[in-house]
Design a protein around this motif. Structure first.
Motif, short mmCIF file in Angstrom:
data_model
loop_
_atom_site.label_atom_id
_atom_site.label_comp_id
_atom_site.label_asym_id
_atom_site.label_seq_id
_atom_site.Cartn_x
_atom_site.Cartn_y
_atom_site.Cartn_z
N TYR A 37 -35.13 66.20 10.49
CA TYR A 37 -35.62 66.38 11.86
C TYR A 37 -35.94 65.02 12.43
O TYR A 37 -36.45 64.15 11.72
N ASP A 38 -35.69 64.84 13.68
CA ASP A 38 -36.03 63.60 14.41
C ASP A 38 -35.50 62.36 13.68
O ASP A 38 -36.09 61.29 13.76
N THR A 43 -37.84 63.04 9.27
CA THR A 43 -38.33 64.03 8.30
C THR A 43 -37.16 64.70 7.60
O THR A 43 -36.43 65.48 8.20
N ALA A 73 -35.83 67.41 5.60
CA ALA A 73 -36.27 68.75 5.20
C ALA A 73 -35.46 69.25 4.01
O ALA A 73 -36.03 69.80 3.06
N PRO A 125 -42.46 75.82 -2.43
CA PRO A 125 -43.72 75.45 -1.78
C PRO A 125 -43.58 75.36 -0.26
O PRO A 125 -42.49 75.16 0.25
N SER A 126 -44.70 75.51 0.43
CA SER A 126 -44.73 75.38 1.88
C SER A 126 -44.09 74.07 2.30
O SER A 126 -44.33 73.04 1.68
N GLY A 127 -43.27 74.12 3.33
CA GLY A 127 -42.67 72.89 3.86
C GLY A 127 -41.42 72.44 3.12
O GLY A 127 -40.87 71.37 3.42
N CYS A 128 -40.92 73.25 2.17
CA CYS A 128 -39.75 72.81 1.40
C CYS A 128 -38.45 73.10 2.12
O CYS A 128 -37.37 72.76 1.62
N GLY A 129 -38.53 73.74 3.28
CA GLY A 129 -37.32 73.89 4.09
C GLY A 129 -36.72 75.29 4.10
O GLY A 129 -35.58 75.47 4.52
N LYS A 130 -37.50 76.32 3.71
CA LYS A 130 -36.96 77.68 3.65
C LYS A 130 -36.57 78.19 5.05
O LYS A 130 -35.48 78.71 5.24
N THR A 131 -37.50 78.01 6.00
CA THR A 131 -37.21 78.48 7.37
C THR A 131 -36.05 77.68 7.96
O THR A 131 -35.18 78.23 8.64
N THR A 132 -36.04 76.38 7.68
CA THR A 132 -34.95 75.53 8.17
C THR A 132 -33.61 76.07 7.67
O THR A 132 -32.65 76.20 8.43
N ARG A 150 -40.57 69.50 -0.49
CA ARG A 150 -39.78 68.75 0.47
C ARG A 150 -39.44 67.34 -0.03
O ARG A 150 -40.32 66.70 -0.57
P1 ADP Z 1 -40.90 76.18 4.89
O1 ADP Z 1 -40.30 77.32 5.65
O2 ADP Z 1 -40.39 76.09 3.48
O3 ADP Z 1 -42.40 76.15 4.93
P2 ADP Z 1 -39.78 74.53 7.04
O4 ADP Z 1 -38.32 74.76 7.03
O5 ADP Z 1 -40.59 75.24 8.08
O6 ADP Z 1 -40.38 74.82 5.57
O7 ADP Z 1 -40.07 72.97 7.20
C1 ADP Z 1 -39.50 71.98 6.35
C2 ADP Z 1 -40.01 70.61 6.75
O8 ADP Z 1 -39.45 70.26 8.02
C3 ADP Z 1 -41.52 70.53 6.92
O9 ADP Z 1 -41.94 69.26 6.48
C4 ADP Z 1 -41.72 70.67 8.41
O10 ADP Z 1 -42.90 70.01 8.83
C5 ADP Z 1 -40.48 70.00 8.97
N1 ADP Z 1 -40.06 70.64 10.25
C6 ADP Z 1 -39.77 71.93 10.45
N2 ADP Z 1 -39.40 72.16 11.73
C7 ADP Z 1 -39.49 70.95 12.36
C8 ADP Z 1 -39.25 70.51 13.70
N3 ADP Z 1 -38.83 71.36 14.65
N4 ADP Z 1 -39.45 69.20 13.96
C9 ADP Z 1 -39.84 68.32 13.00
N5 ADP Z 1 -40.09 68.67 11.72
C10 ADP Z 1 -39.92 69.96 11.40
#
Ligand code: ADP
Length: 255
Positions: free
Chosen positions: A17-18, A21, A23, A42-49, A212
């Motif tokens: 991202y940007d 970061t 992911a 773990p939280s923030g490991c990129g599952k939603t991404t 992450r």
């Molecule tokens: P998870 O679902 O596993 O908790 P995410 O996919 O939400 O993880 O996020 C993975 C990483 O990418 C995190 O460090 C989060 O802060 C970062 N991140 C997620 N979305 C954005 C965004 N739109 N802009 C910048 N960083 C992002």
């Protein structure tokens, strides 16, 4: 184009991202056609991404994602995304909400209401067709969201912690309902959860991601017998061993 594996194929996917970061740092896995695969880590490991990349809402920096043998180039009707909060329309009735995915696809009112009535019945909400979301409990709202996702008949369901907003008993009931609802349907489901027990109970395959930037560290195919009654599955040694094995890995990540 890569050769012939249906379901979801993720190959060496990177995403930042940007520009800074990182992911995901080279994610590889397959979710076989007709299976339920969970992503856990773990939280923030990129599952939603990862889910958004497969949904076509984000583009990978590099790597390849195939859905039923076709590269993902954007959102499509072959995939339905179920969010944590289910994103119900507050001004629409249960009936309209359940049919909303079909409405977006241009299906006429009579046809979509026929499908919506059937799904409302299947998720146990018969009699609530004309209620609005604010008149429903959290668990009922989640049922509406689930019915909406099932109504569009997308072969791929992408579910992001769909049961996170309900209490433990309701959650168990939902897990059982989801398996029931999916049985007899050939859908490929990718399911994000924080709960190890939920992942093991529901899944045919579990994909474990590192902290992450996310990478796949383990792929575990569950072996417990799904024809068993849910309470017996939860006491089965194959189920308990798999929960324990995943916990041992995740505990290291938390250290
Ligand atoms: P998870 O679902 O596993 O908790 P995410 O996919 O939400 O993880 O996020 C993975 C990483 O990418 C995190 O460090 C989060 O802060 C970062 N991140 C997620 N979305 C954005 C965004 N739109 N802009 C910048 N960083 C992002």
């Amino acid at each position: 184009m890569s050769a012939g594996i249906a379901g979801i194929v993720v190959r060496d996917v990177h995403k930042s991202y940007d520009g800074s970061t990182e992911a995901l740092a080279g994610v590889d896995f397959e979710a076989p056609d007709g299976s339920l695969t969970s992503l856990i880590g773990p939280s923030g490991c990129g599952k939603t991404t990862l889910l958004k990349l497969i949904a076509g809402l984000l583009e990978p920096g590099s790597g390849e994602i195939l859905v039923n043998d076709r590269p993902v180039t954007g959102p499509g009707h072959d995939r339905a995304l179920v969010f944590q909060d289910f994103a119900l329309l507050p001004w629409a009735t249960v009936l309209r909400n359940v049919g909303y995915g079909l409405e977006l696809r241009g299906v006429g009112r009579t046809d979509r209401e026929t499908v919506a009535h059937r799904l409302i019945e299947r998720v146990g909400l018969a009699g609530f067709e004309h209620r609005y979301p604010h008149e429903l409990s959290g668990g009922m709202k989640q049922r509406v969201g689930l019915a909406r996702a099932l109504a569009v008949e997308a072969p791929i369901l992408l579910m992001d912690e769909p049961f996170s907003q309900v209490d433990e008993q309701t959650r168990r009931k939902f897990q059982e309902d989801l398996r029931d609802l999916l049985s007899g349907e050939r859908r490929t489901v990718l399911f994000v959860t924080h709960s190890i027990e939920e992942a093991v109970y529901l899944s045919d395959r579990i994909v474990l991601l590192s902290p992450r930037p996310g990478r796949v560290t383990h792929i575990i195919d569950t072996v417990h017998d799904r024809s068993m009654d849910p309470d017996r599955i939860r006491r089965d040694s194959a189920y308990i061993d798999t929960v324990d094995r995943i916990w041992q890995v995740l505990r290291e990540y938390l250290a």
